[in-house]
Write a protein that holds these residues in place. Structure first.
Motif, mmCIF file in Angstrom:
data_model
loop_
_atom_site.group_PDB
_atom_site.id
_atom_site.type_symbol
_atom_site.label_atom_id
_atom_site.label_comp_id
_atom_site.label_asym_id
_atom_site.label_seq_id
_atom_site.Cartn_x
_atom_site.Cartn_y
_atom_site.Cartn_z
ATOM 1 N N ASP A 1 0.725 5.354 -2.303
ATOM 2 C CA ASP A 1 0.495 6.787 -1.495
ATOM 3 C C ASP A 1 1.237 8.041 -2.258
ATOM 4 O OD1 ASP A 1 -0.486 5.566 0.718
ATOM 5 O OD2 ASP A 1 1.668 5.286 1.900
ATOM 6 N N GLN B 1 0.023 11.815 -3.924
ATOM 7 C CA GLN B 1 -0.712 13.166 -3.756
ATOM 8 C C GLN B 1 -1.567 13.776 -4.812
ATOM 9 O OE1 GLN B 1 -0.526 14.552 -0.656
ATOM 10 N NE2 GLN B 1 0.733 12.916 0.115
ATOM 11 N N ARG C 1 -6.499 2.378 -1.931
ATOM 12 C CA ARG C 1 -5.882 2.526 -0.655
ATOM 13 C C ARG C 1 -6.936 2.331 0.551
ATOM 14 N NH1 ARG C 1 -4.405 6.486 -4.081
ATOM 15 N NH2 ARG C 1 -5.370 8.061 -2.450
ATOM 16 N N GLU D 1 0.880 -1.250 0.039
ATOM 17 C CA GLU D 1 0.081 0.031 -0.030
ATOM 18 C C GLU D 1 0.834 1.268 0.109
ATOM 19 O OE1 GLU D 1 -3.084 0.111 2.927
ATOM 20 O OE2 GLU D 1 -4.418 -0.650 1.591
ATOM 21 N N HIS D 2 2.001 1.139 0.571
ATOM 22 C CA HIS D 2 2.782 2.463 0.530
ATOM 23 C C HIS D 2 3.325 2.727 -0.831
ATOM 24 C CE1 HIS D 2 5.589 -0.814 0.360
ATOM 25 N NE2 HIS D 2 6.671 -0.019 -0.217
#
Length: 188
Positions: free
Chosen positions: A118, A120, A128, A114-115
């Protein structure tokens, strides 16, 4: 089969627009791939025996058309879809074409990766914070010899990083791009 799938998508999207609700009830979007082009790519991979196993997963399966095409070729296909209301659409589609293709609701991104998603980007469509669909399928991301995805523009690199993090060595990633290109990559 492709014509049937395209008609189902058109009817579904037309009904959603007519009712004033966005895709998935949340104002999202759905853009179908050129399924005939994708079939040509899948067939080339299958006929050349490029995938290390016949296990296939469609990441973001939508109406299940690509998973159905893969199953028709001989892959052991399944799909994972983030939008809950599309899972029954895919199940109905494959059932009407006498194909055994399971679909799971969830993210194709396992918690361990999942990281990598991440970002923006408020337009990011990656799931996520949502449970992945692998448990429901009884499979792990590294079980698949071939994974297919149609990433949104700008998300191709993220999908590739997730694939590199979770797929088995030698597995293939076939992506359809907004440029209408197919890209085939093998995990080293």
């Amino acid at each position: 089969m492709v014509a049937d799938g395209e008609e189902r998508i058109s009817d579904y999207l037309g009904a959603r627009r007519g009712g004033g609700a966005g895709f998935g009830g949340g104002g999202g979007a759905f853009v179908p791939a050129d399924y005939r082009r994708v079939y040509t790519g899948l067939a080339a991979v299958y006929e050349a025996g490029l995938a290390p196993t016949e296990q296939f997963c469609e990441w973001g399966s939508g109406f299940g058309i690509v998973a159905a095409l893969a199953a028709q070729l001989g892959f052991e296909a399944c799909g994972i879809e983030l939008e809950r209301d599309l899972v029954p659409q895919a199940e109905e589609f494959v059932a009407e074409h006498d194909l055994d293709v399971p679909f799971a609701h969830g993210s194709f991104i396992p918690e361990s990766a999942e990281h990598l998603a991440d970002v923006q980007d408020d337009l990011a469509t990656l799931g996520r914070g949502v449970a992945d669909g692998y448990d429901e399928l009884g499979l792990d991301p590294d079980d698949f010899g071939l994974i297919y995805a149609y990433p949104w523009p700008g998300e191709e690199e993220i999908v590739e990083q997730i694939f590199d993090a979770v797929a088995a060595r030698g597995a293939l990633l076939l992506t359809y791009r907004s440029t209408e290109d197919l890209v085939l990559q093998r995990k080293a």
